[in-house]
Design a protein around this motif. Sequence first.
Motif, mmCIF file in Angstrom:
data_model
loop_
_atom_site.group_PDB
_atom_site.id
_atom_site.type_symbol
_atom_site.label_atom_id
_atom_site.label_comp_id
_atom_site.label_asym_id
_atom_site.label_seq_id
_atom_site.Cartn_x
_atom_site.Cartn_y
_atom_site.Cartn_z
ATOM 1 N N PRO A 190 -0.189 7.822 -0.609
ATOM 2 C CA PRO A 190 -0.843 8.140 -1.883
ATOM 3 C C PRO A 190 -1.503 6.941 -2.564
ATOM 4 C CG PRO A 190 1.327 9.168 -1.749
ATOM 5 C CD PRO A 190 1.234 8.210 -0.596
ATOM 6 N N PHE A 191 -1.278 5.747 -2.036
ATOM 7 C CA PHE A 191 -1.838 4.539 -2.647
ATOM 8 C C PHE A 191 -3.358 4.564 -2.655
ATOM 9 C CE2 PHE A 191 -3.260 0.110 -2.592
ATOM 10 C CZ PHE A 191 -2.504 -0.451 -3.603
ATOM 11 N N PHE A 192 -3.971 5.104 -1.587
ATOM 12 C CA PHE A 192 -5.422 5.139 -1.469
ATOM 13 C C PHE A 192 -5.944 6.562 -1.626
ATOM 14 C CE2 PHE A 192 -4.445 1.424 1.356
ATOM 15 C CZ PHE A 192 -5.101 0.456 0.605
ATOM 16 N N ALA A 227 -11.068 -3.084 -2.884
ATOM 17 C CA ALA A 227 -10.704 -3.866 -4.073
ATOM 18 C C ALA A 227 -9.247 -3.646 -4.457
ATOM 19 C CB ALA A 227 -11.622 -3.503 -5.234
ATOM 20 N N LYS A 228 -8.763 -2.427 -4.253
ATOM 21 C CA LYS A 228 -7.394 -2.090 -4.622
ATOM 22 C C LYS A 228 -6.375 -2.639 -3.633
ATOM 23 C CE LYS A 228 -4.527 1.918 -5.822
ATOM 24 N NZ LYS A 228 -4.448 3.393 -5.888
ATOM 25 N N PHE A 262 0.821 -1.214 0.000
ATOM 26 C CA PHE A 262 0.000 0.000 0.000
ATOM 27 C C PHE A 262 0.859 1.270 0.000
ATOM 28 C CE2 PHE A 262 -3.280 -2.552 2.699
ATOM 29 C CZ PHE A 262 -3.504 -3.399 1.628
ATOM 30 N N GLY A 263 2.038 1.182 -0.607
ATOM 31 C CA GLY A 263 2.921 2.342 -0.644
ATOM 32 C C GLY A 263 3.608 2.620 0.671
ATOM 33 N N ILE A 287 2.359 -2.559 6.157
ATOM 34 C CA ILE A 287 0.931 -2.349 5.946
ATOM 35 C C ILE A 287 0.214 -1.930 7.226
ATOM 36 C CG2 ILE A 287 -1.222 -3.602 5.503
ATOM 37 C CD1 ILE A 287 0.287 -5.163 3.338
ATOM 38 N N SER A 288 0.557 -2.555 8.341
ATOM 39 C CA SER A 288 -0.160 -2.333 9.599
ATOM 40 C C SER A 288 0.415 -1.169 10.389
ATOM 41 C CB SER A 288 -0.098 -3.590 10.469
ATOM 42 O OG SER A 288 -0.457 -3.308 11.808
#
Length: 242
Positions: free
Chosen positions: A202-204, A116-117, A11-12, A16-17
């Motif tokens: 910026p991923f989301f 979904a992404k 996720f960029g 992730i967490s």
Amino acid sequence: MITLYGFGTGFGLPEISPFVTKTEVQLKMAGLPYRKERAMPPASPKGQLPFIDDDGEAVADSTFIRAHIERRYGFDFDAGLSLAERAQAWAFERMIEHHVYWGLVGARWVDPVNFAKGPSHFFDGAPEHSREKLREDAQFRVAENYLLSGLGRHGPDDDVELAVRSLFALSVQLGNKSYLMGEKPAGVDATAFGALAGILTPFFESKLRERAEEFANLTAYVDRMMGEYYPEFAWTKLRQAA
């Protein structure tokens, strides 16, 4: 050697967490050597990540991991803070983990496009015949927890407004300082960085991210913390991304 178990890069983000990020940054703050391994929540003693293995002793939950580090290695993450400042740092940490974090969850898991992404790909390795069912069940469980958190009981604009109030409080607390509690990092900075980076990546795309970008000192803070604790990670500075 401490082994830290987390989700890994995605996720960029270098992790992730936000909770695994918190623990990893605190290990770096304490100057403790560690190695990192990928794991899934069922592997943890508490069914959640992060957890660590420290010479055969398993410790789960980021807050209890911090307590373990302080007790076993004699490192004080809040060194130099008064008793009142320590209490204030704890209060901000609770606000981040029990309010700001759920804003991130809503943007990442409840929003169908972002789900979904991003999180839906956690199940790419599942058998094809059960993959979609696993995705649906996981999203439903997270949405249910989002509802129970309180934020999910509000409309998609009202929940963002509530989360932004907490971001405003963080922005005011940070002010022109380098870190939340002053000119040296404290334990709460690891918590704040993990959550804010998760929102601002910026991923989301999300309304929450758009509103968070309005706080220039928070975006600069994330850029600064990223450069300090993950200098090897290819992170586009948020001012440039915007």
